[in-house]
Design an enzyme around this catalytic site. Sequence first.
Site, PDB file in Angstrom:
ATOM      1  N   GLY A  45      45.333  47.546  42.308  1.00 13.64           N
ATOM      2  CA  GLY A  45      43.644  47.444  42.520  1.00 13.64           C
ATOM      3  C   GLY A  45      43.670  46.622  44.035  1.00 13.64           C
ATOM      4  N   GLN A  50      38.508  44.443  50.504  1.00 14.17           N
ATOM      5  CA  GLN A  50      39.316  44.060  51.405  1.00 14.17           C
ATOM      6  C   GLN A  50      39.835  45.181  51.918  1.00 14.17           C
ATOM      7  OE1 GLN A  50      41.356  43.515  46.884  1.00 14.17           O
ATOM      8  NE2 GLN A  50      43.073  42.733  48.302  1.00 14.17           N
ATOM      9  N   CYS A 100      47.910  39.015  45.228  1.00  8.96           N
ATOM     10  CA  CYS A 100      46.519  40.314  46.099  1.00  8.96           C
ATOM     11  C   CYS A 100      47.209  40.469  47.771  1.00  8.96           C
ATOM     12  CB  CYS A 100      45.571  38.510  45.833  1.00  8.96           C
ATOM     13  SG  CYS A 100      43.967  39.407  47.163  1.00  8.96           S
ATOM     14  N   LEU A 101      46.798  41.877  47.611  1.00 14.36           N
ATOM     15  CA  LEU A 101      47.266  42.174  48.447  1.00 14.36           C
ATOM     16  C   LEU A 101      46.431  41.596  50.120  1.00 14.36           C
ATOM     17  CD1 LEU A 101      47.302  45.490  48.344  1.00 14.36           C
ATOM     18  CD2 LEU A 101      49.145  44.369  48.584  1.00 14.36           C
ATOM     19  N   HIS A 142      40.073  40.518  38.074  1.00 16.11           N
ATOM     20  CA  HIS A 142      40.918  39.940  39.193  1.00 16.11           C
ATOM     21  C   HIS A 142      39.669  41.078  40.291  1.00 16.11           C
ATOM     22  CE1 HIS A 142      43.939  38.869  42.701  1.00 16.11           C
ATOM     23  NE2 HIS A 142      43.616  40.601  43.361  1.00 16.11           N
ATOM     24  N   GLU A 143      39.603  42.096  40.338  1.00 18.50           N
ATOM     25  CA  GLU A 143      39.121  43.090  41.700  1.00 18.50           C
ATOM     26  C   GLU A 143      37.398  42.567  41.770  1.00 18.50           C
ATOM     27  OE1 GLU A 143      41.051  43.999  44.022  1.00 18.50           O
ATOM     28  OE2 GLU A 143      42.801  44.020  42.858  1.00 18.50           O
ATOM     29  N   HIS A 146      36.710  39.997  43.391  1.00 20.27           N
ATOM     30  CA  HIS A 146      35.995  40.310  44.762  1.00 20.27           C
ATOM     31  C   HIS A 146      35.154  40.568  45.607  1.00 20.27           C
ATOM     32  CE1 HIS A 146      40.217  39.932  46.651  1.00 20.27           C
ATOM     33  NE2 HIS A 146      41.442  40.259  45.660  1.00 20.27           N
TER      34      HIS A 146
HETATM   35 ZN    ZN Z   1      43.803  40.162  45.793  1.00 14.68          ZN
END
Ligand code: ZN
Length: 185
Positions: A45, A50, A100-101, A142-143, A146
């Site tokens: 995701g 991000q 998480c990236l 999760h996204e 963000h």
């Molecule tokens: Zn993340």
Amino acid sequence: MIYPIVGYGSPVLRKVAEPITADYPNLKQLIADMFETMYAADGVGLAAPQIGLSIRLVVIGYYPYNEESKSYGDTAIEHTLINPEILESVGEKTFFNEGCLSIPDIHEDVLRPEGVVIHYFDADFNEHTEEIHGMFARVAQHEIDHLEGKVFTDRLSSLRRTMLKRKLNDVAAGKVRTLYRMKRG
Ligand code: ZN
């Protein structure tokens, strides 16, 4: 085009992202680039903040796991969520190990509802209200965090966060190695 990923500690990850309209410039290309960026970094995701864009856009892509054959399918399940919002939670809260990236090298069990009802627009700006479960629900929550300026470590216990503090400071200082390109700011 593959974008560099913005790391923990960058202000854009703490902003509430803005909704977009169908005439957002080069939207289709941006969505394609976000998928490319996500897959190149081995993510499931990616939210627009991000890559440094404070807009309410999320891409999700993962390979479905088959319990019977104990293997992953060949075709990714993909979703584009524009202006998504969670309307309600469904079912029990469960723990799932998240990463998480934007926060490399940290993986923690996070408690979230197993399912949610979400409202969003897809890449063609068709409107959807859907009850979703499993992997889709986990990644979507999760996204969407963000887009609200939250990251998954915010949802850990204060003890756990204290224990992770040094690692998080290292990420914020850019002292982390990744196989994908990252940027600060
Ligand atoms: Zn993340």
